[in-house]
Design an enzyme around this catalytic site. Structure first.
Site, PDB file in Angstrom:
ATOM      1  N   GLY A   1      62.907   9.649 132.033  1.00 20.28           N
ATOM      2  CA  GLY A   1      64.024  10.365 131.420  1.00 20.28           C
ATOM      3  C   GLY A   1      65.028  10.923 132.413  1.00 20.28           C
ATOM      4  O   GLY A   1      65.781  11.842 132.090  1.00 20.28           O
TER       5      GLY A   1
ATOM      6  N   MET B   1      62.119   1.018 126.418  1.00 21.14           N
ATOM      7  CA  MET B   1      61.565  -0.290 126.760  1.00 21.14           C
ATOM      8  C   MET B   1      61.092  -1.085 125.550  1.00 21.14           C
ATOM      9  O   MET B   1      60.284  -2.007 125.682  1.00 21.14           O
ATOM     10  CB  MET B   1      60.440  -0.120 127.795  1.00 21.14           C
ATOM     11  CG  MET B   1      60.876   0.601 129.069  1.00 21.14           C
ATOM     12  SD  MET B   1      62.374  -0.080 129.847  1.00 21.14           S
ATOM     13  CE  MET B   1      61.658  -1.483 130.699  1.00 21.14           C
TER      14      MET B   1
ATOM     15  N   ASN C   1      73.380   0.654 126.242  1.00 20.34           N
ATOM     16  CA  ASN C   1      72.156   0.554 127.051  1.00 20.34           C
ATOM     17  C   ASN C   1      72.520   0.550 128.530  1.00 20.34           C
ATOM     18  O   ASN C   1      73.612   0.121 128.906  1.00 20.34           O
ATOM     19  CB  ASN C   1      71.443  -0.766 126.704  1.00 20.34           C
ATOM     20  CG  ASN C   1      70.154  -0.959 127.490  1.00 20.34           C
ATOM     21  OD1 ASN C   1      69.361  -0.026 127.647  1.00 20.34           O
ATOM     22  ND2 ASN C   1      69.934  -2.156 128.000  1.00 20.34           N
TER      23      ASN C   1
ATOM     24  N   HIS D   1      71.050  -1.015 132.119  1.00 22.68           N
ATOM     25  CA  HIS D   1      70.101  -2.025 132.594  1.00 22.68           C
ATOM     26  C   HIS D   1      70.151  -2.078 134.121  1.00 22.68           C
ATOM     27  O   HIS D   1      71.236  -2.075 134.711  1.00 22.68           O
ATOM     28  CB  HIS D   1      70.458  -3.388 131.992  1.00 22.68           C
ATOM     29  CG  HIS D   1      69.491  -4.455 132.384  1.00 22.68           C
ATOM     30  ND1 HIS D   1      68.245  -4.585 131.794  1.00 22.68           N
ATOM     31  CD2 HIS D   1      69.555  -5.409 133.331  1.00 22.68           C
ATOM     32  CE1 HIS D   1      67.602  -5.585 132.358  1.00 22.68           C
ATOM     33  NE2 HIS D   1      68.375  -6.107 133.295  1.00 22.68           N
TER      34      HIS D   1
HETATM   35  C1  GAR Z   1      66.438   2.843 134.405  1.00 25.08           C
HETATM   36  O1  GAR Z   1      66.500   2.274 135.694  1.00 25.08           O
HETATM   37  C2  GAR Z   1      67.020   1.886 133.387  1.00 25.08           C
HETATM   38  O2  GAR Z   1      68.040   1.077 133.904  1.00 25.08           O
HETATM   39  C3  GAR Z   1      65.817   1.053 133.044  1.00 25.08           C
HETATM   40  O3  GAR Z   1      64.759   1.969 132.994  1.00 25.08           O
HETATM   41  C4  GAR Z   1      64.992   2.990 133.947  1.00 25.08           C
HETATM   42  C5  GAR Z   1      64.722   4.319 133.270  1.00 25.08           C
HETATM   43  O4  GAR Z   1      64.690   5.362 134.196  1.00 25.08           O
HETATM   44  N1  GAR Z   1      66.015   0.372 131.799  1.00 25.08           N
HETATM   45  C6  GAR Z   1      65.540  -0.844 131.546  1.00 25.08           C
HETATM   46  O5  GAR Z   1      64.882  -1.478 132.338  1.00 25.08           O
HETATM   47  C7  GAR Z   1      65.865  -1.372 130.165  1.00 25.08           C
HETATM   48  N2  GAR Z   1      65.743  -2.787 130.142  1.00 25.08           N
HETATM   49  P1  GAR Z   1      64.673   6.868 133.698  1.00 25.08           P
HETATM   50  O6  GAR Z   1      63.585   6.978 132.644  1.00 25.08           O
HETATM   51  O7  GAR Z   1      64.341   7.650 134.921  1.00 25.08           O
HETATM   52  O8  GAR Z   1      66.033   7.183 133.157  1.00 25.08           O
END
Ligand code: GAR
Length: 209
Positions: A14, A86, A103, A105
Site C-alpha cells: 500500500g 493483483m 492502474n 503497472h
Molecule cells: C507497484 O509497484 C505496482 O506498480 C504493482 O504493485 C506494486 C504495489 O506496491 N502493480 C502491479 O504489479 C499490477 N500489475 P505498493 O503496494 O507498495 O503500492
C-alpha cells in the site's frame, strides 16, 4: 463542480496508496478518498488505511468479485484507483465503470504486461525501465496510457534496485495522473484517451533521473 469520490484497491504494502493520499492536499476540493478495498487480509496496506483513517473493506479471495461489486455499489465512486491490486477486474465491472478505473503497472507498457517485470528488464539487459499509469480496459495492462515515468537502469542493478527505482517513479507519476483526472484534464471514451478533450495516441513520458 461536485467533489469526485475515489476508492483505492490494493493487495500488498500500500505504499502507492499512502503516497497518493499524502499528496492529495492540493486536490482536496476536487477529489476525496472515501474507502479502500483489499483481497488480502494480510496486506500491509491495511495498517496504512488505519493510520490514515481511511475506511477499508477486507476480503479473502473467495467470491472476491461479487464482494468488490457490492463495495463499488455502496460507494458509487467516480474514480477507482488500482494500487498494486493483483486480481483481474472482471469484464462486467470494467464495462460498468469504463473510463473510471486507472492502474499503475511496474514497466514501460506495452513492454512487459503481467508479472515479474523487473526480472524481464534484467534478463533483456534493457537500458531503461519505469512505470505506467493507464486506464483499465478488458485487455489486461493494455488500456490507453496516461503517463509514464522512465529512468536509466543503473549498472549492476538487481531486482531490488529496480523495484525501488520503479516505486520512486510511481510516487511521482500516480499523483499527477490522479490530479489530471480530478481536474477533468483526462478522460477515456470508447477506449480512447483524451487530454483536454483532444484525442492523444502517444504516451506522455516523464524522464526521472
Ligand atoms: C507497484 O509497484 C505496482 O506498480 C504493482 O504493485 C506494486 C504495489 O506496491 N502493480 C502491479 O504489479 C499490477 N500489475 P505498493 O503496494 O507498495 O503500492
Amino acid at each position: 463542480m461536485s467533489i469526485k469520490k475515489s476508492v483505492v484497491l490494493f493487495s500488498g504494502n500500500g505504499s502507492n496508496l499512502k503516497n497518493l493520499i499524502e499528496k492529495s492536499e492540493d486536490i482536496k476540493d476536487k477529489l476525496k478518498y472515501v474507502a479502500a478495498f483489499t483481497n488480502n487480509p494480510k496486506a500491509g496496506g491495511i495498517n496504512i488505511c488505519h493510520s490514515l483513517d481511511l475506511d477499508v473493506c477486507i476480503n479473502n479471495d473467495k467470491n472476491i468479485d461479487s464482494e468488490l461489486l457490492v463495495f463499488l455499489k455502496k460507494h458509487n465512486p467516480d474514480l477507482i484507483i488500482l494500487a498494486g491490486y493483483m486480481k483481474i477486474i472482471p469484464a462486467e465491472i470494467v464495462d460498468e465503470y469504463a473510463g473510471k478505473i486507472i492502474n499503475i503497472h511496474p514497466s514501460l507498457l506495452p513492454k512487459y504486461p503481467g508479472l515479474n517485470t523487473h526480472a524481464k528488464v534484467l534478463a533483456n539487459k534493457d537500458a531503461n525501465h519505469g512505470a505506467t499509469v493507464h486506464f483499465v480496459t478488458r485487455d489486461l495492462d493494455q488500456g490507453p496510457i496516461i503517463l509514464q515515468g522512465k529512468f536509466n537502469v543503473p549498472v549492476d542493478s538487481n531486482e531490488s534496485t529496480l523495484k525501488n527505482l520503479t516505486h520512486q517513479s510511481e510516487y511521482v507519476i500516480y499523483p499527477i495522473a490522479v490530479k489530471w483526472f480530478a481536474d477533468g484534464v483526462i478522460k477515456m471514451n470508447d477506449g480512447q484517451l483524451y487530454v483536454n478533450n483532444k484525442a492523444i495516441d502517444s504516451p506522455i513520458l516523464l524522464l526521472i533521473d
